[in-house]
Motif scaffolding. Structure first.
Motif: not given
Length: 483
Positions: A317-329, A398-412
RNA sequence: CGCGGGGUGGAGAAGUGGCAUCUCGCCUGGCUCAUAACCAGGAGAUCGUGGGUUCAAGUCCCACCCCCGCAACCA
């Protein structure tokens, strides 16, 4: 500029690394990167524990000499660091000379009255070549070989842990030695209040077959592996020779931080501080204790065969998806679960459909509606302090949830303002204003992600910083869902 | 009387006194710039059970039930 010294535990190398240690590496790396990006002087240490008797046994099984065996295995742990893009500054092996000398120095520095000889009697299984406690035995039999262990007695050195009961309780209660999370702190205090017993800190040379760090001034004994392993945190800084790094990051530093798994909290929160108190060496200031990872809801165990190899995971899956999962999930404070299904879900919702897709749509609009150029506007102010708060609390999720909320903001906002219509109607001014705004937000998303998924962060920033912005290729392609 | 963690819509999770949140799935509608992606609305939770405190409790207190770890020399 303040300093920050952070370590992972050093795993013993009788088997190749599993996903649990990957979690610890990624969490520690993220904290290290976070502090670096906040202009702190960081020293990040990891390594391997190679003196355990279990390593000797594993080597025998593999038909290798212990020294060769641990060298090979240690290499695997080092490689895992590379695979996960870990930014450690040093990697210590406890078979290194700097460590052996340092461990001996620490032993010798302990107060004479704290280390004493005593006969140790225990249940010893010849098959396993190890002692068992009563509670570990099943019906009085070795759980592995189902035979009755022998009563064996030998002279060992003991550490007078009982001398430090009151001091330790006071240090932890006052927060001078900070244990995170709170629940672990309470657990440690409860343990201390029940009364501390002295523990043995050496083994006979015969039983360890000479493997390990020798006890100073006694050829018949080697150090109990925990005594030597714990000291790696300072021996790596060149405690043996009172080196610059030791001065800088241990003696004259306000943040000496250990990241460990919950199974070894007792050694780090109680034994290790007691040893340091005895030796007159400053204690760590913080110990962060993460939970364990279960796989599909089950405890990881070799007999169940449900171990997950982090290297394979990254290959797939690649390095970053694994890092992301471990930190976010995985909740940083408690146990978390890994499953392929959860991984794919997280990958698609946050990375592919979220960050990646939004970057594609915004860059594409910039490319086709304004020839790849962004009219520079003021930077959009985002609530970065929430991320800082989350990081101070070790809440990566929590940190990642906050960052990803900005992405959602743009989509909206894209949806609401319909830029494709503005383009048709040639409302260039309004269009440029919006494109610039989204560009600014995504750029900050990219920058904010640096400690968590560094390679992705670099890519996003590079794409958005180009002279002429072109449509971004999918950062995270959708994956085939295989059944 | 060992210690600790958990029990929140179909699934997984967040949420330590003030309109119950997020992701996935489901239903309806919208959009077409984008990775069959995106947005809006909706159905769906007696927040393990029973008491209590409070103007107000998933959130605090008490009791109980169920699940999971740990129980000293063992990551």
């Amino acid at each position: 500029m303040s300093k920050f010294f952070v370590t992972t535990a050093i795993p013993y190398v009788n088997a190749k690394p599993h996903i649990g240690f990957a979690l610890e590496l990624v969490q520690t790396d993220t904290v290290a990167r976070w502090h670096r990006s906040n202009n702190n002087e960081v020293w990040f240490l990891t390594g391997t524990d190679e003196n355990a008797l279990k390593n000797v046994q594993a080597a025998e099984q593999a038909g290798q000499a212990p020294a060769d065996f641990v060298t090979d295995m240690s290499q695997k742990f080092k490689q895992l660091g590379g695979v996960l893009n870990i930014s450690n500054d040093d990697f210590i092996r406890t078979t290194e000379d700097r460590h052996v000398r340092g461990a001996k120095k620490l032993w010798s520095a302990c107060k004479g009255e704290d280390i004493y000889r005593k006969a140790y009697t225990g249940q010893y299984c010849v098959g396993c070549e190890q002692f068992y406690t009563e509670s570990e035995l099943v019906n009085g039999l070795c759980p592995e070989h189902k035979i009755r262990p022998e009563q064996v007695s030998e002279e060992n050195y003991f550490f007078k842990l009982s001398n430090y009961q009151i001091k330790l309780e006071q240090l932890i209660t006052s927060g001078e030695l900070r244990i995170i999370p709170e629940s672990r702190k309470n657990e440690m205090l409860a343990f201390i209040r029940r009364g501390l017993e002295d523990f043995s800190v050496s083994r006979s040379v015969e039983r360890t077959k000479g493997w390990g760090v020798g006890v100073p001034g006694d050829d018949s004994q080697v150090m109990y592996v925990w005594f030597d392993a714990l000291s790696n945190y300072i021996t790596a800084l060149d405690y043996a020779d009172n080196g610059d790094r030791y001065q800088q990051f241990w003696l004259n530093n306000q943040r000496r931080v250990h990241v460990i798994g919950k199974g070894i909290s007792r050694f780090h929160c109680i034994y290790w501080p007691a040893m340091l108190l005895s030796a007159g060496v400053p204690l760590p200031t913080e110990i962060f204790i993460h939970g364990y990872i279960t796989v599909e809801g089950e405890k990881i165990s070799k007999s169940l065969g449900n171990t997950v190899d982090p290297v394979e995971l990254v290959e797939r899956y690649g390095t970053d998806p694994v890092r992301y999962y471990l930190l976010r999930e995985i909740s940083a404070y408690e146990d978390g679960d890994y499953s392929e299904e959860k991984f794919l879900q997280r990958y698609h919702s946050d990375l592919a459909n979220g960050l990646g897709n939004t970057l594609s749509r915004v860059t594409n609009m910039i490319a086709s509606y304004s020839e790849g150029r962004v009219v520079k506007q003021n930077k959009v102010e985002l609530a970065v302090e929430q991320i800082a708060k989350a990081m101070a609390d070790w809440r990566f999720d929590v940190a990642l949830t906050n960052i990803m909320a900005w992405v959602k903001l743009v989509d909206g906002e894209v949806e609401q303002t319909k830029p494709w219509q503005l383009a048709k109607e040639s409302q260039t001014e309004e269009l440029n204003k919006l494109l610039s705004r989204w560009h600014s937000i995504l750029l900050q998303v990219g920058e904010s992600l640096a400690p968590f998924i560094p390679a992705t962060s670099q890519k996003v920033v590079a794409i958005l910083s180009a002279e002429k912005i072109t449509k971004a290729e999918p950062l995270f392609p959708r994956l085939e869902i295989k059944n």
